[in-house]
Write a protein that holds these residues in place. Structure first.
Motif, mmCIF file in Angstrom:
data_model
loop_
_atom_site.group_PDB
_atom_site.id
_atom_site.type_symbol
_atom_site.label_atom_id
_atom_site.label_comp_id
_atom_site.label_asym_id
_atom_site.label_seq_id
_atom_site.Cartn_x
_atom_site.Cartn_y
_atom_site.Cartn_z
ATOM 1 N N CYS A 77 -4.357 8.785 5.217
ATOM 2 C CA CYS A 77 -5.073 7.862 4.340
ATOM 3 C C CYS A 77 -6.369 7.509 5.056
ATOM 4 O O CYS A 77 -6.344 7.044 6.197
ATOM 5 C CB CYS A 77 -4.227 6.608 4.126
ATOM 6 S SG CYS A 77 -5.179 5.167 3.590
ATOM 7 N N CYS A 80 -6.684 3.538 6.252
ATOM 8 C CA CYS A 80 -6.064 2.990 7.460
ATOM 9 C C CYS A 80 -5.660 4.068 8.461
ATOM 10 O O CYS A 80 -5.150 3.759 9.528
ATOM 11 C CB CYS A 80 -4.841 2.148 7.078
ATOM 12 S SG CYS A 80 -3.472 3.135 6.440
ATOM 13 N N CYS A 101 -0.853 3.959 -0.501
ATOM 14 C CA CYS A 101 -0.544 4.184 0.914
ATOM 15 C C CYS A 101 0.497 3.170 1.366
ATOM 16 O O CYS A 101 0.388 1.986 1.071
ATOM 17 C CB CYS A 101 -1.822 4.045 1.732
ATOM 18 S SG CYS A 101 -1.520 4.036 3.505
ATOM 19 N N CYS A 104 -1.465 0.603 4.035
ATOM 20 C CA CYS A 104 -2.441 -0.425 3.647
ATOM 21 C C CYS A 104 -2.382 -0.790 2.158
ATOM 22 O O CYS A 104 -3.004 -1.755 1.747
ATOM 23 C CB CYS A 104 -3.846 0.047 4.003
ATOM 24 S SG CYS A 104 -4.384 1.501 3.073
HETATM 25 ZN ZN LIG Z 1 -3.726 3.433 4.151
#
Ligand SMILES: [Zn+2]
Lengths: 112, 152
Positions: A77, A80, A101, A104
């Motif tokens: 991702c 993050c 995700c 995050c």
């Molecule tokens: Zn993330």
């Protein structure tokens, strides 16, 4: 017919345009006086086509992170940098569903 | 940021010294297609929508025969600029009413590490504001010549 994720991505693109309208104008580009209104109307049209819970999640993420939808790169991702589990990635490619995700909470977008 | 940085956002497979398009809309669609061919973007529709919407709120024809369609899109992985030269000239609703001969399509992701989208866009406009640069761009026939001009 667009899938939910594509609708959200189009909405984020529009929000990015709204956010930088002034900066772009300062660079010397033409931005008509009624632009804010035109874009706001386009936004209303778009959001009307997105289911409420999904839109609500997008708006919450946008407030928190500025960018609610982030791409996936090297199975990570890009919000993050958490490595995403394989099941999530295969699921996403198959169904083109809206996946968030686990790290995050951002909405994930597969670029290529 | 020096002007030589500008060239790093261009690519040879997005350089068109002899580009043909019927209208502004046609040119935008065809150039987005080129981004797809170059493997930079997958979703043509999203990028087209963004560029056409940008035109609807004010022409990107900045005058003197130049257009710089631009915008951020979630569908773009990095900041990339395509260059196209149209010898016949295209109607672009430019501020000075002149037809467009040089098109620069600037596509940026929603966020980049160094946040260079607006500075690069500004730098490009500045470069194009010089008459000598515009004149030389009109004579450019190869990517090497183009590169030379931008890195001088
Ligand atoms: Zn993330």
């Amino acid at each position: 017919m667009r899938n939910q994720l594509e609708k959200l991505v189009a909405l984020q693109d529009l929000d990015l345009m709204i956010q930088e309208l002034k900066e772009v104008q300062e660079l010397g580009f033409e931005v008509k006086t009624e632009s804010s209104e035109t874009l706001k109307n386009a936004r209303d049209e778009m959001t009307a086509k997105i289911p409420r819970p999904l839109l609500g999640n997008y708006e919450r993420l946008r407030k928190r992170y500025k960018r609610a939808i982030v791409p996936i790169k090297d199975d990570k991702c890009l919000g993050c940098f958490m490595k995403l589990p394989t099941y999530l990635l295969t699921h996403m490619q198959r169904d083109e569903q809206v996946i968030t995700c686990e790290g995050c909470g951002r909405i994930l977008y597969w670029l290529m | 940021m020096a002007i030589d940085d500008l060239i790093s956002y261009f690519r040879e497979d997005l350089f068109f010294a002899d580009f043909i398009a019927e209208t502004k809309e046609d040119a935008l669609d065809k150039l987005v297609e080129k981004f797809v061919d170059a493997g930079i973007i997958k979703n043509k529709e999203l990028v087209s929508e963004m560029l056409h919407r940008r035109e609807s709120i004010g022409s990107t024809g900045i005058g003197k025969g130049i257009a710089v369609p631009h915008g951020r899109t979630t569908a773009a992985p990095n900041l990339t600029i395509a260059f196209a030269k149209v010898s016949d000239g295209l109607e672009w609703d430019s501020l000075d009413g002149q037809p467009v001969h040089l098109i620069f399509v600037v596509v940026a992701p929603p966020f980049e590490e160094n946040n260079l989208y607006l500075p690069v866009l500004g730098r490009l406009v500045e470069f194009l504001s010089k008459e000598s640069n515009r004149d030389r761009l009109k004579d450019v026939t190869s990517y090497d010549e183009f590169k030379e001009l931008l890195t001088e």
